[in-house]
Design a protein around this motif. Structure first.
Motif, PDB file in Angstrom:
ATOM      1  N   CYS A  97       0.741  -1.046  -0.168  1.00 32.57           N
ATOM      2  CA  CYS A  97       0.012   0.167   0.116  1.00 32.57           C
ATOM      3  C   CYS A  97       0.915   1.148   0.078  1.00 32.57           C
ATOM      4  O   CYS A  97       0.653   2.307  -0.868  1.00 32.57           O
ATOM      5  N   ASP A 146      -2.629  -8.289  -5.231  1.00 32.17           N
ATOM      6  CA  ASP A 146      -3.104  -7.297  -4.422  1.00 32.17           C
ATOM      7  C   ASP A 146      -3.529  -6.118  -5.261  1.00 32.17           C
ATOM      8  O   ASP A 146      -2.981  -5.872  -6.506  1.00 32.17           O
ATOM      9  N   HIS A 148      -4.996  -1.612  -5.054  1.00 30.85           N
ATOM     10  CA  HIS A 148      -5.442  -0.541  -4.447  1.00 30.85           C
ATOM     11  C   HIS A 148      -6.250   0.175  -5.430  1.00 30.85           C
ATOM     12  O   HIS A 148      -5.841   0.495  -6.515  1.00 30.85           O
ATOM     13  N   HIS A 273      -8.302  -1.526  -0.508  1.00 31.61           N
ATOM     14  CA  HIS A 273      -7.134  -2.584  -0.727  1.00 31.61           C
ATOM     15  C   HIS A 273      -8.212  -3.794  -0.919  1.00 31.61           C
ATOM     16  O   HIS A 273      -9.043  -4.262  -0.239  1.00 31.61           O
TER      17      HIS A 273
HETATM   18 ZN   LIG Z   1      -2.998  -2.453   0.817  1.00 34.67          ZN
END
Ligand SMILES: [Zn+2]
Length: 396
Positions: A97, A146, A148, A273
């Motif tokens: 992040c 992942d 964002h 997220h």
């Molecule tokens: Zn994150």
């Protein structure tokens, strides 16, 4: 009780991965394990492309100052690997992040640029005590699917809806039922209570719009925002929380993220997220046990094996082998060193979905004897290739 094998055993027998004392908590991926890894990578990238994500890649080793800014240093330092480089402390990133936020900040973002969905298959490190490490389930080094999502307040709901749809699509392909949970405000929450309440209502609406059943997990949200849990039930009846979608108002504050609204005024975006399956390591470990090594065709490291009945069909087997290869089908040949039943048995133990036996009759007919799920059929090579390609592309 049926005989259930641990993923470490299956991984060793099928030559997928191994663990070595020199790297506790970090798997060594073998070629066949990498095939599964890369297929999942390919699939998640396809889903992301379809949903207008942009893929980025950020450094693994970063100065600790970044994590001081993000707040991780204060709360998470003990779980991070930190060390000296030329008299400065660096860390191996435990999450993506903060660096994703730096990429966001490289431009002035307008309300028209949002939502901006930055995905990263980031390699992360977290310092778990060596005593609790175990196989692919408890690791120190892992890769996350992942992303964002930077969005305006009025886009939060549709972004959650879209994540829920992606998740449904992904798990449906694998035949894994998902149950959803909405984790709400914990006691030690950061930020405005009103903002929390609003956020929880938005998430509830997203779940309702998608028509998905969900549970309320009271007080189980992270301290910085509410989240949606995706729980999967495997063939052994175990429940896994593999991934979450998490709303965050804290990182935008800490990094002073902005976008310019319709009136030319700076505003704070929200961050979501999200991960669809969490980490490749844990997910592949779970899949290995769930399927007990018998992966669906699109994931199977070896999709077909050719078994010539005798030395005389060697050339014919090689011809078919090349045809399969040219069509992107992963295949091996079990040469006639061992007896036929022994080679068939070995292919079964290796959980290869399609076992292709060729003898005198098949060579004459330009066909193959196919063994699949305890059924035997004789079919033409072209027909088999079409069938396999269809099954692979549909991810059945
Ligand atoms: Zn994150």
């Amino acid at each position: 009780m049926s005989e259930h094998k641990d993923h470490r055993d299956i991984g060793r027998k099928l030559d997928l991965f191994s663990f070595h004392e020199v790297a506790p908590g970090a798997p060594f991926w073998h070629h066949k394990g990498m095939v599964i890894f890369k297929e999942l990578e390919k699939y998640i990238r396809e889903l992301q492309d379809k949903n207008n994500y942009q893929e980025i890649s950020t450094p693994i080793m970063v100065k600790k100052s970044l994590f001081e800014k993000s707040g991780h240093w204060e709360f998470f330092k003990q779980n991070m690997f930190n060390f000296d480089v030329e008299n400065e402390i660096y860390s191996l990133k435990p999450m993506n992040c903060p660096e994703s936020a730096l990429v966001y900040q490289t431009k002035i973002r307008s309300y028209r640029d949002l939502p901006l969905r930055l995905a990263e298959l980031g390699r992360l490190h977290r310092n778990e005590l060596s005593g609790v490490l175990g196989g692919l389930f408890r690791v120190r080094q892992f890769t996350m699917d992942d992303a964002h999502i930077y969005c305006r307040q009025d886009q939060i709901k549709s972004e959650f809806t879209s994540i829920l749809k992606m998740t449904e699509e992904f798990y449906k392909k694998l035949g894994l039922p998902v149950s959803y949970g909405l984790a709400t405000r914990p006691e030690k929450a950061m930020g405005d209570k009103k903002l929390w309440d609003e956020a929880e209502i938005i998430l509830k609406e997203a779940l309702k719009d998608t028509g998905l059943k969900y549970q309320i997990l009271k007080g189980e949200g992270a301290f910085y925002g509410p989240k949606i849990h995706f729980d999967i039930k495997d063939s052994l009846g175990r429940t896994w929380t593999l991934a979450t979608a998490q709303l965050d108002f804290q990182i935008p504050e800490r990094f002073e993220l902005e976008y310019i609204d319709e009136n030319g005024k700076p505003q704070r975006p929200a961050i979501i997220h999200r991960a669809i399956f969490g980490t490749f390591e844990r997910f592949i470990g779970m899949l290995t046990e769930h399927f007990q090594g018998a992966f669906p065709l699109w994931l199977a490291p070896v999709q077909t094996v050719l078994i010539p009945v005798s030395e005389k069909q060697k050339e014919y087997a090689e011809k078919i082998y090349n045809q399969l290869k040219e069509n992107g089908i992963r295949t091996e040949i079990y040469e006639s060193g061992e007896t036929l039943p022994k080679r068939i048995r070995e292919a079964e133990l290796q959980k290869i979905p399609y076992i292709l036996v060729v003898g005198k009759k098949e060579e004459k007919n330009e066909s193959i004897n196919v063994r699949h799920k305890n059924k035997e059929t004789e079919i033409k090579i072209e027909e088999l290739i079409e069938k396999l390609k269809k099954e692979i592309s549909e991810k059945k």
